[in-house]
Design an enzyme around this catalytic site. Structure first.
Site, PDB file in Angstrom:
ATOM      1  N   CYS A 149      -1.033   3.861  -6.073  1.00 17.08           N
ATOM      2  CA  CYS A 149      -2.045   2.851  -5.481  1.00 17.08           C
ATOM      3  C   CYS A 149      -1.269   1.537  -6.252  1.00 17.08           C
ATOM      4  O   CYS A 149      -2.044   1.527  -6.883  1.00 17.08           O
ATOM      5  CB  CYS A 149      -3.228   3.918  -5.182  1.00 17.08           C
ATOM      6  N   CYS A 173       0.492  -1.260  -0.320  1.00 15.54           N
ATOM      7  CA  CYS A 173      -0.038  -0.289  -0.071  1.00 15.54           C
ATOM      8  C   CYS A 173       0.859   0.990   0.078  1.00 15.54           C
ATOM      9  O   CYS A 173       1.565   1.042   0.654  1.00 15.54           O
ATOM     10  CB  CYS A 173      -0.278  -0.094   1.030  1.00 15.54           C
TER      11      CYS A 173
HETATM   12  N1  DGL Z   1      -3.802   0.823  -2.058  1.00 15.90           N
HETATM   13  C1  DGL Z   1      -3.446   1.619  -1.224  1.00 15.90           C
HETATM   14  C2  DGL Z   1      -2.849   2.921  -1.399  1.00 15.90           C
HETATM   15  O1  DGL Z   1      -1.604   1.721  -3.021  1.00 15.90           O
HETATM   16  C3  DGL Z   1      -4.425   2.789  -0.728  1.00 15.90           C
HETATM   17  C4  DGL Z   1      -5.880   2.799  -1.074  1.00 15.90           C
HETATM   18  C5  DGL Z   1      -6.288   3.427   0.112  1.00 15.90           C
HETATM   19  O2  DGL Z   1      -7.136   3.046   0.995  1.00 15.90           O
HETATM   20  O3  DGL Z   1      -6.404   4.450   0.220  1.00 15.90           O
HETATM   21  O4  DGL Z   1      -2.665   3.076  -1.798  1.00 15.90           O
END
Ligand code: DGL
Length: 263
Positions: A183, A73
């Site tokens: 993301c 993430c």
């Molecule tokens: N998948 C996550 C990222 O790479 C975050 C997404 C979220 O929960 O806002 O930033």
């Protein structure tokens, strides 16, 4: 040590895009994935909240016996990885928007970064951008609303089309030739985005680089799984709908298990 699982967490289903790269490169490793969908989106939370959620996920993965943790993430990495590295005794692999390759390869000198509010406002992102994109025009776009739609399985929806046009059309007009997906949820939008883009704009993400870094770190720590005689286990835990997680894993060939869990 080497048969312990690799832990991986994300605010929800997006990190499965990283898990697929990881499992493809390291098929002997057992893995435990935490999808913290009940708390998504992280990207619209404060830095303190993101840190608290990252600590909660880390401690659960450590209780489950993980030897290394992949923070799949960008939002959690950019807000929490320094703290995690300083406070827990296992190696952490993080993910950051792939600004460096985009800045090195751009011909127009203009690149786009689509990422969450939490990532784009972090100090670590500002540093990476400053270090690697000097002299390049970087168009930063917050992807508000994209993660909640993906978490609802609405990748193909009309709402998604409208949001993507709103965020990407100005970048096309500015002449980007690379779009960085900052993301881990966004690789699931790559096909939709390609359809909207004129030829010649490259979409890049950091998934493969994270898998390769995980392999290197396991090797350096002599912690890689080497036993070919029994298959690894591939476990996924979600604090939301298991069917949603399975939907994002429908292209996985190897046997895996999805469990509901409150965490
Ligand atoms: N998948 C996550 C990222 O790479 C975050 C997404 C979220 O929960 O806002 O930033």
């Amino acid at each position: 040590m080497n048969t312990q699982p690799v832990g991986i967490f994300d605010s929800g289903v997006g990190g499965t895009s990283i898990w697929k790269e990881l499992h493809g490169l390291l098929p002997l490793e057992s893995t435990i994935y935490l999808a913290d969908s009940a708390n998504a989106p992280y990207g619209e939370r404060s830095s303190e909240e993101i840190l608290g959620l990252s600590i909660k996920n880390t401690e659960l993965l450590l209780e489950m016996g993980c030897k290394l943790i992949v923070v799949a993430c960008n939002t959690a990495t950019t807000n929490a990885i320094s703290y995690l590295r300083a406070h827990y005794p296992v190696p952490f692999i993080g993910i950051e928007p792939a600004i460096k390759p985009a800045a090195l390869q751009t011909l127009t000198g203009v690149i786009g970064v689509l990422a969450t509010r939490g990532t784009l406002s972090s100090a670590l992102f500002a540093k990476t951008s400053g270090d690697y994109a000097a002299g390049i025009k970087v168009i930063e776009q917050m992807g508000d609303g994209l993660v909640p739609l993906i978490e609802q399985g609405k990748v193909e929806s009309h709402e998604m089309t409208l949001l993507l046009h709103k965020y990407l059309d100005p970048m096309i007009e500015e002449g980007i030739d690379h779009l960085v997906l900052g993301c881990t949820h966004y690789p699931y939008l790559a096909d939709r985005i390609s359809e909207m883009f004129p030829d010649g704009i490259r979409i890049i993400d950091s998934g493969r680089a994270v898998a390769m870094q995980t392999k290197r770190v396991l090797e350096v720590h002599h912690a890689a799984a080497t036993d070919h005689s029994k298959p690894p286990f591939l476990r996924f835990y979600t604090n939301s709908d298991p069917e949603l997680l399975k939907y994002f894993l429908n292209d996985v060939q190897d046997p895996f298990e999805v469990f509901p869990l409150e965490f």
